[in-house]
Motif scaffolding. Sequence first.
Motif, PDB file in Angstrom:
ATOM      1  N   ALA A 199      -3.354 -10.765 -10.571  1.00 18.12           N
ATOM      2  CA  ALA A 199      -4.075  -9.514 -10.761  1.00 18.12           C
ATOM      3  C   ALA A 199      -4.174  -8.751  -9.449  1.00 18.12           C
ATOM      4  O   ALA A 199      -3.986  -7.526  -9.399  1.00 18.12           O
ATOM      5  CB  ALA A 199      -5.469  -9.783 -11.331  1.00 18.12           C
ATOM      6  N   GLY A 200      -4.458  -9.463  -8.356  1.00 15.90           N
ATOM      7  CA  GLY A 200      -4.518  -8.820  -7.050  1.00 15.90           C
ATOM      8  C   GLY A 200      -3.189  -8.214  -6.653  1.00 15.90           C
ATOM      9  O   GLY A 200      -3.131  -7.131  -6.055  1.00 15.90           O
ATOM     10  N   MET A 201      -2.110  -8.902  -7.012  1.00 21.91           N
ATOM     11  CA  MET A 201      -0.783  -8.377  -6.700  1.00 21.91           C
ATOM     12  C   MET A 201      -0.503  -7.111  -7.501  1.00 21.91           C
ATOM     13  O   MET A 201       0.152  -6.184  -7.011  1.00 21.91           O
ATOM     14  CB  MET A 201       0.269  -9.435  -6.994  1.00 21.91           C
ATOM     15  N   SER A 202      -1.009  -7.041  -8.735  1.00 22.30           N
ATOM     16  CA  SER A 202      -0.801  -5.828  -9.532  1.00 22.30           C
ATOM     17  C   SER A 202      -1.430  -4.622  -8.848  1.00 22.30           C
ATOM     18  O   SER A 202      -0.908  -3.508  -8.919  1.00 22.30           O
ATOM     19  CB  SER A 202      -1.368  -6.006 -10.948  1.00 22.30           C
ATOM     20  N   GLY A 203      -2.567  -4.836  -8.203  1.00 19.15           N
ATOM     21  CA  GLY A 203      -3.199  -3.752  -7.466  1.00 19.15           C
ATOM     22  C   GLY A 203      -2.329  -3.254  -6.330  1.00 19.15           C
ATOM     23  O   GLY A 203      -2.235  -2.041  -6.077  1.00 19.15           O
ATOM     24  N   ALA A 204      -1.663  -4.178  -5.633  1.00 15.75           N
ATOM     25  CA  ALA A 204      -0.765  -3.785  -4.550  1.00 15.75           C
ATOM     26  C   ALA A 204       0.431  -3.015  -5.092  1.00 15.75           C
ATOM     27  O   ALA A 204       0.880  -2.028  -4.490  1.00 15.75           O
ATOM     28  CB  ALA A 204      -0.300  -5.031  -3.796  1.00 15.75           C
ATOM     29  N   LEU A 205       0.960  -3.446  -6.253  1.00 18.66           N
ATOM     30  CA  LEU A 205       2.129  -2.783  -6.824  1.00 18.66           C
ATOM     31  C   LEU A 205       1.797  -1.360  -7.263  1.00 18.66           C
ATOM     32  O   LEU A 205       2.567  -0.420  -7.013  1.00 18.66           O
ATOM     33  CB  LEU A 205       2.655  -3.602  -7.998  1.00 18.66           C
ATOM     34  N   VAL A 206       0.670  -1.182  -7.931  1.00 21.20           N
ATOM     35  CA  VAL A 206       0.295   0.160  -8.393  1.00 21.20           C
ATOM     36  C   VAL A 206       0.009   1.072  -7.204  1.00 21.20           C
ATOM     37  O   VAL A 206       0.410   2.251  -7.192  1.00 21.20           O
ATOM     38  CB  VAL A 206      -0.911   0.079  -9.336  1.00 21.20           C
ATOM     39  N   ALA A 207      -0.670   0.558  -6.195  1.00 19.82           N
ATOM     40  CA  ALA A 207      -0.938   1.377  -5.008  1.00 19.82           C
ATOM     41  C   ALA A 207       0.361   1.817  -4.352  1.00 19.82           C
ATOM     42  O   ALA A 207       0.489   2.962  -3.894  1.00 19.82           O
ATOM     43  CB  ALA A 207      -1.805   0.597  -4.020  1.00 19.82           C
ATOM     44  N   GLY A 208       1.345   0.925  -4.326  1.00 22.34           N
ATOM     45  CA  GLY A 208       2.632   1.292  -3.758  1.00 22.34           C
ATOM     46  C   GLY A 208       3.337   2.366  -4.561  1.00 22.34           C
ATOM     47  O   GLY A 208       3.917   3.309  -4.000  1.00 22.34           O
ATOM     48  N   LEU A 209       3.291   2.251  -5.882  1.00 26.87           N
ATOM     49  CA  LEU A 209       3.944   3.238  -6.734  1.00 26.87           C
ATOM     50  C   LEU A 209       3.315   4.619  -6.584  1.00 26.87           C
ATOM     51  O   LEU A 209       4.008   5.640  -6.537  1.00 26.87           O
ATOM     52  CB  LEU A 209       3.860   2.796  -8.199  1.00 26.87           C
ATOM     53  N   ILE A 210       1.981   4.680  -6.510  1.00 26.50           N
ATOM     54  CA  ILE A 210       1.310   5.974  -6.402  1.00 26.50           C
ATOM     55  C   ILE A 210       1.515   6.576  -5.013  1.00 26.50           C
ATOM     56  O   ILE A 210       1.757   7.785  -4.861  1.00 26.50           O
ATOM     57  CB  ILE A 210      -0.189   5.816  -6.717  1.00 26.50           C
ATOM     58  N   THR A 211       1.439   5.748  -4.003  1.00 27.12           N
ATOM     59  CA  THR A 211       1.524   6.254  -2.632  1.00 27.12           C
ATOM     60  C   THR A 211       2.957   6.578  -2.222  1.00 27.12           C
ATOM     61  O   THR A 211       3.210   7.597  -1.565  1.00 27.12           O
ATOM     62  CB  THR A 211       0.914   5.223  -1.656  1.00 27.12           C
ATOM     63  N   GLU A 212       3.904   5.711  -2.633  1.00 21.16           N
ATOM     64  CA  GLU A 212       5.294   5.872  -2.192  1.00 21.16           C
ATOM     65  C   GLU A 212       6.183   6.564  -3.219  1.00 21.16           C
ATOM     66  O   GLU A 212       7.266   7.033  -2.874  1.00 21.16           O
ATOM     67  CB  GLU A 212       5.887   4.500  -1.847  1.00 21.16           C
ATOM     68  N   GLY A 213       5.758   6.606  -4.489  1.00 22.52           N
ATOM     69  CA  GLY A 213       6.565   7.253  -5.513  1.00 22.52           C
ATOM     70  C   GLY A 213       7.110   6.260  -6.522  1.00 22.52           C
ATOM     71  O   GLY A 213       7.139   5.046  -6.274  1.00 22.52           O
ATOM     72  N   PRO A 214       7.566   6.761  -7.674  1.00 21.53           N
ATOM     73  CA  PRO A 214       7.973   5.873  -8.773  1.00 21.53           C
ATOM     74  C   PRO A 214       9.205   5.031  -8.505  1.00 21.53           C
ATOM     75  O   PRO A 214       9.452   4.075  -9.247  1.00 21.53           O
ATOM     76  CB  PRO A 214       8.233   6.857  -9.941  1.00 21.53           C
ATOM     77  N   HIS A 215       9.957   5.338  -7.470  1.00 12.36           N
ATOM     78  CA  HIS A 215      11.154   4.544  -7.174  1.00 12.36           C
ATOM     79  C   HIS A 215      10.873   3.408  -6.201  1.00 12.36           C
ATOM     80  O   HIS A 215      11.771   2.632  -5.873  1.00 12.36           O
ATOM     81  CB  HIS A 215      12.259   5.453  -6.615  1.00 12.36           C
ATOM     82  N   TRP A 216       9.622   3.308  -5.754  1.00  7.20           N
ATOM     83  CA  TRP A 216       9.247   2.222  -4.846  1.00  7.20           C
ATOM     84  C   TRP A 216       9.398   0.889  -5.553  1.00  7.20           C
ATOM     85  O   TRP A 216       9.026   0.743  -6.704  1.00  7.20           O
ATOM     86  CB  TRP A 216       7.804   2.436  -4.392  1.00  7.20           C
ATOM     87  N   ARG A 217       9.945  -0.106  -4.871  1.00  5.32           N
ATOM     88  CA  ARG A 217      10.184  -1.405  -5.477  1.00  5.32           C
ATOM     89  C   ARG A 217       9.600  -2.560  -4.664  1.00  5.32           C
ATOM     90  O   ARG A 217      10.141  -3.656  -4.638  1.00  5.32           O
ATOM     91  CB  ARG A 217      11.695  -1.635  -5.691  1.00  5.32           C
ATOM     92  N   GLY A 218       8.513  -2.315  -4.009  1.00  8.45           N
ATOM     93  CA  GLY A 218       7.827  -3.398  -3.316  1.00  8.45           C
ATOM     94  C   GLY A 218       8.163  -3.428  -1.842  1.00  8.45           C
ATOM     95  O   GLY A 218       9.166  -2.879  -1.387  1.00  8.45           O
ATOM     96  N   SER A 219       7.278  -4.103  -1.098  1.00  8.97           N
ATOM     97  CA  SER A 219       7.484  -4.246   0.340  1.00  8.97           C
ATOM     98  C   SER A 219       8.592  -5.243   0.593  1.00  8.97           C
ATOM     99  O   SER A 219       8.735  -6.234  -0.108  1.00  8.97           O
ATOM    100  CB  SER A 219       6.190  -4.704   1.021  1.00  8.97           C
ATOM    101  N   SER A 220       9.364  -4.989   1.596  1.00  8.70           N
ATOM    102  CA  SER A 220      10.458  -5.909   1.945  1.00  8.70           C
ATOM    103  C   SER A 220       9.941  -7.038   2.804  1.00  8.70           C
ATOM    104  O   SER A 220       8.874  -6.956   3.384  1.00  8.70           O
ATOM    105  CB  SER A 220      11.561  -5.159   2.668  1.00  8.70           C
TER     106      SER A 220
END
Length: 491
Positions: free
Chosen positions: A470-491
């Motif tokens: 669940a905590g990871m889902s928060g990181a994923l959604v924050a990344g999508l909103i902040t970086e855009g819909p093509h963001w695919r996670g931190s490397s």
Amino acid sequence: MARVVVIGAGLGALAGAARLATAGHRVTVYERSRTYGGGVRALTRDGFTFDTGPALLHLPAVWRDLFLKTGREPLESHVTLRQLDPGAVHRFADGTEVPLPVTRSGLIGALDAGLGAGAGRRWTDLLVRARAVWDATRRPLLEEPLTDAPPPTDPYPALRRRGLLRRRVPTLAEVAADELADPRAAALLESYAVAYGLDPRTAPASTTVLPYVEHTFGSWRVAGGMRALADAVYRRCVERGVEVVLGTPVADVPVRAGRACGVVLADGTEVAADAVVDGRCPHAGTAPGRARLTVLLALRGGRPPGAPHRTVVHAPDRDVALAGLFDGARPLAAPTVTVLRPDDASSVPDAEHEAVSVTATVPPHAPATAAGAPYTTTDWSDPATVAAAVEQLAAAAGTVVPELAERLLWHAVHTPADAERETGAPGGTVPVPALAGAPDTYRQAPNLAPTPGRYAVGGWAHPGGGPAHAGMSGALVAGLITEGPHWRGSS
């Protein structure tokens, strides 16, 4: 800076809110209940404190990352963590007890001593093969947002493939029987699936990743219970300027010009937003999966030194227990239960008392008047049903907690009906982590919804159930909103 509305104040939703606020967005959280934390709750009475939801933390790195990224502070500056060693003690139907130490050599020795020569090597060899699952699925099933791409095929390198030309991927039960030899070791493996409401007879071989993750990254106790983690995450949200509005249900997410444009509250108030993050269960009335029943025992007499924190007491009859849980057999059979005996002074009024929790995976709640449910259910509002189940769980706990009946001051019960009321999940069902490789029936909602401007977070969204996921889902959604819909996670 975007205006973001988050629906629900579960751990995953709060984690996303804290990250979004740190990135400069204006975030408001609306929670229908009078408290935050979702299913991470506690019962406090007469100086005793019990977790009523998740009681252990796995993959603590997820929460360490949250506190570093939102404040450059270690998680341990907010909560106290202690790794369990042994991670658990397993008690089998024949009375054999086997601890699972955290070191590889200790694990092999304990399994050999309890289950016979070679048992430890077979178990650790299975974990080595499960590492192939982790390596193949960790990024797509944990660290990247869910897209429409198909999930990875089961990568578990089973020793034997079944079916036509041996191409069919084996089930977890088949792996247990083929590769572990001893029925007790097989029960040990299957218990990881059952704990998440998965039937080992149909769960894929990749479910072996669950014990791999636990053995590799440990099981951790939060001092004061998991509610202390929820409190810390809530405080972090407030510190970052997140507005959390409790007791305020959201009735609708309006769409204009093809895009989610905010929320409508239950009182009719419309709140505009550039992005809506939904932490609710997306299933209406018929959520798949299984639930949990927990009996909370307040005991006189202190916790004995050296008592294991977690003991798994296996069902006396595996086949009968699985039939009651997954096949609709009645009455419900004695299940596998988990007994928790935390060494935590904050959970008891003084050293002369002990707080014990007993939990079992059970069918979800549905009133006896409900008909046509597509999965096995039980009426957990029926006092006779609850009493019979409590008796079964207490009997199992009595095999590992000496003089339990004589020491009992009082008990409380947290049923799937309670969980449904608290979380809104139909039947009080528990979401399954994506890493378990569960069937499509259990697949989580995509973090990026089909409607632009709308996102999904929490245990019912990718990557699934459990505090870490669940905590990871928060990181994923924050990344999508902040970086855009093509963001695919931190490397």
